[in-house]
Write an enzyme that holds these catalytic residues in place. Structure first.
Site, PDB file in Angstrom:
ATOM      1  N   ARG A 207      -5.215   3.329  16.908  1.00  0.00           N
ATOM      2  CA  ARG A 207      -5.810   2.565  15.810  1.00  0.00           C
ATOM      3  C   ARG A 207      -5.571   3.344  14.518  1.00  0.00           C
ATOM      4  O   ARG A 207      -4.980   4.415  14.528  1.00  0.00           O
ATOM      5  CB  ARG A 207      -7.315   2.395  16.077  1.00  0.00           C
ATOM      6  CG  ARG A 207      -8.013   1.293  15.269  1.00  0.00           C
ATOM      7  CD  ARG A 207      -7.561  -0.108  15.636  1.00  0.00           C
ATOM      8  NE  ARG A 207      -8.442  -1.114  15.014  1.00  0.00           N
ATOM      9  CZ  ARG A 207      -8.311  -1.559  13.776  1.00  0.00           C
ATOM     10  NH1 ARG A 207      -7.352  -1.080  13.010  1.00  0.00           N
ATOM     11  NH2 ARG A 207      -9.137  -2.457  13.287  1.00  0.00           N
ATOM     12  N   LYS A 208      -6.025   2.816  13.414  1.00  0.00           N
ATOM     13  CA  LYS A 208      -5.877   3.538  12.151  1.00  0.00           C
ATOM     14  C   LYS A 208      -6.628   4.859  12.219  1.00  0.00           C
ATOM     15  O   LYS A 208      -7.569   5.031  13.009  1.00  0.00           O
ATOM     16  CB  LYS A 208      -6.386   2.707  10.978  1.00  0.00           C
ATOM     17  CG  LYS A 208      -7.888   2.480  10.949  1.00  0.00           C
ATOM     18  CD  LYS A 208      -8.256   1.706   9.687  1.00  0.00           C
ATOM     19  CE  LYS A 208      -9.769   1.494   9.607  1.00  0.00           C
ATOM     20  NZ  LYS A 208     -10.166   0.747   8.395  1.00  0.00           N
TER      21      LYS A 208
ATOM     22  N   GLY B  16     -16.448  -7.056   0.715  1.00  0.00           N
ATOM     23  CA  GLY B  16     -16.404  -8.480   1.005  1.00  0.00           C
ATOM     24  C   GLY B  16     -16.709  -8.864   2.438  1.00  0.00           C
ATOM     25  O   GLY B  16     -17.002 -10.030   2.716  1.00  0.00           O
TER      26      GLY B  16
ATOM     27  N   ARG C  50       0.853  -1.198   0.000  1.00  0.00           N
ATOM     28  CA  ARG C  50       0.000   0.000   0.000  1.00  0.00           C
ATOM     29  C   ARG C  50       0.886   1.244   0.000  1.00  0.00           C
ATOM     30  O   ARG C  50       1.772   1.393   0.847  1.00  0.00           O
ATOM     31  CB  ARG C  50      -0.911   0.008   1.220  1.00  0.00           C
ATOM     32  CG  ARG C  50      -1.810   1.238   1.290  1.00  0.00           C
ATOM     33  CD  ARG C  50      -2.638   1.236   2.571  1.00  0.00           C
ATOM     34  NE  ARG C  50      -3.572   0.124   2.574  1.00  0.00           N
ATOM     35  CZ  ARG C  50      -4.054  -0.438   3.679  1.00  0.00           C
ATOM     36  NH1 ARG C  50      -3.643  -0.022   4.870  1.00  0.00           N
ATOM     37  NH2 ARG C  50      -4.929  -1.428   3.601  1.00  0.00           N
TER      38      ARG C  50
ATOM     39  N   CYS D 189     -14.315  -2.018   3.430  1.00  0.00           N
ATOM     40  CA  CYS D 189     -13.345  -1.257   2.644  1.00  0.00           C
ATOM     41  C   CYS D 189     -13.967  -0.757   1.344  1.00  0.00           C
ATOM     42  O   CYS D 189     -13.536   0.256   0.794  1.00  0.00           O
ATOM     43  CB  CYS D 189     -12.117  -2.113   2.344  1.00  0.00           C
ATOM     44  SG  CYS D 189     -11.180  -2.575   3.824  1.00  0.00           S
ATOM     45  N   GLY D 190     -14.976  -1.466   0.846  1.00  0.00           N
ATOM     46  CA  GLY D 190     -15.694  -1.015  -0.338  1.00  0.00           C
ATOM     47  C   GLY D 190     -16.776   0.006  -0.035  1.00  0.00           C
ATOM     48  O   GLY D 190     -17.476   0.449  -0.941  1.00  0.00           O
TER      49      GLY D 190
END
Length: 580
Positions: free
Chosen positions: A246-247, A503, A132, A508-509
């Site tokens: 966290r992110k 998914g 990434r 993430c989508g």
């Protein structure tokens, strides 16, 4: 040590002067006002540093508490920043046959390598890594595109480039023995992958039309680049900001279209004009998608002048770093800390961290104002007279090495040598002279990547899915294109419909953003467990965003069942009619 390579870099600049109004903040003003932020960064020179080094006393208490989650313990033992040097040694040792990827320390291979953007998918693609990158505001030069094409070209069918829903790039098929050379090549082309995974700030999202948009209030590119440079120490790695709880996601929006989707970011910044301070941003906070919680951002009642954006973001992340929760991993995102202390206390903490008495209150904005959400695929006039941008639909964001190389050639031949990628996984070619557009559109590239795609394919978004991702409950990319193509063959639609596939519940989508959202979910068919999708309806973007809500818990994902189901849904809810 960290990333070594050429000290000369190429910055996307374009060949067309961007005219800005008196309200707009010029790049030089931003740089001057924020230079002190960069000078405060310190590099970690110790070996195998602990993740505790730069935490406050409270942060250390939370990271070392008995109830701290396992990732905190892993970071305490050895900070992810250690991998910035270790990865070169790993790559060399594997290349020389002294070790193999299987024999690497498990925590290094599966966790710490994410601090340099390397993700091992042990079940789906053992021994191959996803890399990434960081592409602030989604802008890339031809040299950068060619660098990426060359990286993935050696990996055959496994080597592909994905445009992501964070306006970013991910490379597939990477092997560790090549990583030393890859990182050097990235650095030489002003690209990096540092701090792009785990508990770090993710890619900076901005307006993909920045600098050419007739409706923008400000060019978001220098701000996105400035925040990235501050956070990553100009791509070298910044140990002070690589151990967040966290992110963390930041997006900057400069029009009422909200192409950046600020409403689903931890820190969203929406451009407004302050009556005395000029252009800046109203701040919203806490947006997140996870399997446990889905929530839109809430107002922070704060206005930040454009020239203070980088300093504000630095203080904001430091407050989260030093005070945020570090116990249950699924409850460590920013919104949980805001729940704990409240918005007003959080505002005060950020102001104190910036060394000021208080933050400006938000500029009042009327609800639902603006011109709606524009479709930026196609040919559209720029604010520079005589120039247009050309937006190409990249179905589900996936490109081969040859296709990436061809996009570079087209950008050089017809444009200014740059491209933009979007959160909708499309590619824009800016600064095309109007007289060159017709010839450009005759290029074979646009036979696959259309400027006038179908009303479903043109708005399709998909995550990686089960093909490469261990969390994916269904395969999404190939299936979504196949299903949308079949539906377009069957139906006439009055307008485009944004269908987002994801998914798994991590989303993430961004299924909750879609007018129709499809999320991988277990289903049953004739009493047997099968792949399925959870169906959501009603996501809106633009000046009055909202999230999709559940419509159907589980529909089998088999084409023979899912296609008729979606056909009926499009007829009933979106005015589609069957073709004769």
């Amino acid at each position: 040590m960290a990333f070594v390579g050429s000290s000369s870099v190429i910055r996307p600049s374009g060949l067309v002067d961007v005219q800005q109004s008196s309200f707009m903040c010029k790049t030089s003003d931003v740089v001057r006002r924020n230079v002190a932020v960069f000078s405060s960064i310190r590099m970690d020179t110790g070996e195998k540093p602990s993740g505790l080094k730069y935490l406050s006393e409270k942060g250390r208490e939370r990271a070392t508490a008995k109830n701290a989650n396992p990732i905190e313990k892993l970071k305490n033992e050895k900070c992810g920043s250690a991998i910035w040097a270790d990865v070169f040694e790993m790559s060399k040792a594997i290349r020389e046959g002294k070790t193999s990827w299987e024999d690497l320390d498990l925590d290094d291979r599966e966790k710490r390598l994410k601090w340099v953007g390397l993700f091992h998918r042990s079940k789906a693609t053992p021994g191959k890594f996803m890399m990434r990158l960081r592409v602030p505001n989604g802008e890339m030069t031809c040299a950068q595109l060619e660098c990426l094409a060359n990286i993935i070209s050696k990996y055959g069918d496994a080597g592909v480039l994905d445009i992501t829903t964070r306006q970013n790039i991910q490379l597939r098929g990477i092997q560790l023995e090549d990583v030393e050379e890859i990182l050097k090549n990235l650095r030489a082309n002003d690209l990096c992958s540092v701090q792009s995974g785990m508990d770090n700030l993710r890619n900076l999202v901005g307006n993909p039309l920045a600098g050419i948009d007739p409706m923008e209030l400000i060019d978001t590119r220098p701000l996105c680049r400035g925040i990235q440079d501050m956070t990553t120490n100009f791509g070298n790695g910044n140990p002070e900001l690589c151990n967040l709880p966290r992110k963390f996601n930041i997006a900057l929006n400069s029009t009422s279209d909200n192409f950046a989707h600020t409403h689903i970011n931890d820190l969203g910044m929406d451009a407004v004009i302050h009556p005395t301070l000029g252009v800046g941003f109203n701040v919203i906070v806490g947006g997140m998608f996870s399997g446990q919680r889905v929530v839109m951002s809430i107002p922070m009642d704060t206005f930040v002048p454009a020239a203070d954006v980088v300093a504000f973001c630095k203080a904001f992340m430091e407050v989260y770093r030093d005070n945020g929760p570090r116990a249950t991993r699924t409850k460590t995102r920013l919104m949980y800390y805001i729940d704990e202390v409240g918005i007003e206390t959080f505002r005060d903490q950020v102001a104190k961290q910036m060394g000021i008495e208080s933050l400006e209150r938000a500029v009042p904005v009327k609800a639902s104002t603006g011109h709606g959400h524009r479709d930026i695929v196609g040919v559209h006039p720029q604010k520079q007279e005589g120039f247009s941008w050309v937006g190409a639909c990249i179905p589900v964001g996936r490109m081969t090495a040859a296709e990436v190389m061809e996009s570079s050639r087209i950008a050089k031949e017809y444009g200014d040598g740059t491209v933009r990628v979007t959160v909708a996984q499309d590619m824009l070619f800016p600064n095309i002279k109007n007289e060159n557009v017709e010839a450009m559109l005759k290029e074979p590239f646009f036979e696959k990547f259309k400027v006038a795609p179908g009303k479903l394919i043109g708005s399709l978004v998909s995550c990686t899915g089960a093909q490469f991702c261990p969390f994916g409950l269904v395969e999404t990319k190939q299936r979504s294109v196949r299903v949308m193509t079949a539906l377009e063959e069957r139906l006439e639609l009055p307008k485009s419909v944004r269908i987002h596939w994801t998914g798994c519940p991590n989303s993430c989508g961004q299924a909750q953003v879609g007018e129709i959202g499809l999320m991988g979910s277990p289903a049953r068919l004739e009493g047997k467990a099968v792949e399925g999708v959870r169906v959501m309806l009603g996501g809106e973007i633009g000046s009055a965003p909202s999230l999709a809500s559940d419509f159907e818990k589980a529909v089998p994902a088999e084409d023979s069942l899912l296609i008729p189901y979606l056909e009926n849904l499009l007829i009933e809810k979106f005015g589609a009619v069957k073709k004769a």
